[in-house]
Design a protein around this motif. Sequence first.
Motif, PDB file in Angstrom:
ATOM      1  N   ALA A  47      39.457  18.783  92.923  1.00 52.88           N
ATOM      2  CA  ALA A  47      39.185  20.060  93.579  1.00 52.88           C
ATOM      3  C   ALA A  47      38.363  19.915  94.861  1.00 52.88           C
ATOM      4  CB  ALA A  47      38.460  20.993  92.607  1.00 52.88           C
TER       5      ALA A  47
ATOM      6  N   ASP B 214      49.910  13.612  89.512  1.00 50.83           N
ATOM      7  CA  ASP B 214      49.154  14.861  89.350  1.00 50.83           C
ATOM      8  C   ASP B 214      47.690  14.698  89.755  1.00 50.83           C
ATOM      9  OD1 ASP B 214      51.338  16.293  88.381  1.00 50.83           O
ATOM     10  OD2 ASP B 214      50.960  15.660  86.321  1.00 50.83           O
TER      11      ASP B 214
ATOM     12  N   ARG C 259      46.155  17.682  91.436  1.00 47.00           N
ATOM     13  CA  ARG C 259      46.451  18.989  90.841  1.00 47.00           C
ATOM     14  C   ARG C 259      45.195  19.567  90.207  1.00 47.00           C
ATOM     15  NH1 ARG C 259      51.976  19.904  88.331  1.00 47.00           N
ATOM     16  NH2 ARG C 259      52.177  18.993  90.357  1.00 47.00           N
ATOM     17  N   VAL C 260      44.916  20.821  90.511  1.00 47.10           N
ATOM     18  CA  VAL C 260      43.760  21.512  89.959  1.00 47.10           C
ATOM     19  C   VAL C 260      44.282  22.600  89.030  1.00 47.10           C
ATOM     20  CG1 VAL C 260      41.709  22.872  90.487  1.00 47.10           C
ATOM     21  CG2 VAL C 260      42.425  21.040  92.040  1.00 47.10           C
ATOM     22  N   ASN C 261      43.977  22.468  87.749  1.00 42.31           N
ATOM     23  CA  ASN C 261      44.456  23.423  86.754  1.00 42.31           C
ATOM     24  C   ASN C 261      43.317  24.325  86.285  1.00 42.31           C
ATOM     25  OD1 ASN C 261      47.102  22.375  86.721  1.00 42.31           O
ATOM     26  ND2 ASN C 261      46.420  20.708  85.426  1.00 42.31           N
ATOM     27  N   ILE C 262      42.729  25.018  87.233  1.00 46.34           N
ATOM     28  CA  ILE C 262      41.623  25.920  86.903  1.00 46.34           C
ATOM     29  C   ILE C 262      42.042  27.332  87.277  1.00 46.34           C
ATOM     30  CG2 ILE C 262      39.228  26.539  87.414  1.00 46.34           C
ATOM     31  CD1 ILE C 262      38.773  23.591  88.144  1.00 46.34           C
ATOM     32  N   GLU C 263      41.930  28.223  86.334  1.00 40.41           N
ATOM     33  CA  GLU C 263      42.199  29.624  86.607  1.00 40.41           C
ATOM     34  C   GLU C 263      40.953  30.240  87.232  1.00 40.41           C
ATOM     35  OE1 GLU C 263      44.875  31.741  86.226  1.00 40.41           O
ATOM     36  OE2 GLU C 263      46.008  29.898  85.882  1.00 40.41           O
TER      37      GLU C 263
END
Length: 174
Positions: free
Chosen positions: A53, A104, A107-111
Motif C-alpha cells: 500500500a 499479486d 495488490r491491496v485488498n483493504i476495504e
Amino acid sequence: MIVFFKTKFDKIIAVQFDGEMDKNDAPKLNWLLEGEQLTDVELSGIFIGPRAAMVSPWSTNAVEITQNMAIENIVRIEEYKIAQSKKDFFDPMLENMFATLTQDLFRVNIEPEKVAYIDDIGDYNKAEGLALNDDEVVYLEHVSERIGRKLTDSEVFGFSQVNSEHCRHKIFNG
C-alpha cells in the motif's frame, strides 16, 4: 504484469507493467537496474521490501527515469533485499518480510472504512490527540454550521495537520 530483475548487488527489482513488457525494453532495464531479467513469474525465499500500500519515493523516481528512457507502461518499480533469515532486521512501519514475490505483490485488498461524521469535534480532538486548540474547534464547528452538515473524520484530521504548529508556526505568529 510484474517482471523481476536480479541486480549485481543481490537485490530483486519488481517492475510492474500496465500489460506486457515490450521485449525491446529488457536490455534498457537490465542496464538501468544493473542486473538481468528473471524468467520466473514468482520467486521464493526471504525478501524485505516496501508494503504493497506504500509506493516508495525510490519507486516514484525510478518510474520517472524509465519514462525519460522512453520505456512505456511501467506503473511501479520496487526494490527487495534478499534476506538471510527471518530474523533479519527491517522497519515494520515501512516494510514487510515476504516468503514469495508474486504477481499479486502490489495488490491491496483493504476495504476502505465508511465515512465517519463527527458529532462533537472537541471530543474527537481529544480522543484522537489532534492538538486542536479551543479556537480551532470553535472555527470547525462554525464551518460545519455554514456548510449545513457534520464534518468528516478526514476533514477534521486534515485541518489539524495543515493547521498544525509544525506547518504554520502559529505559536510565534510565523
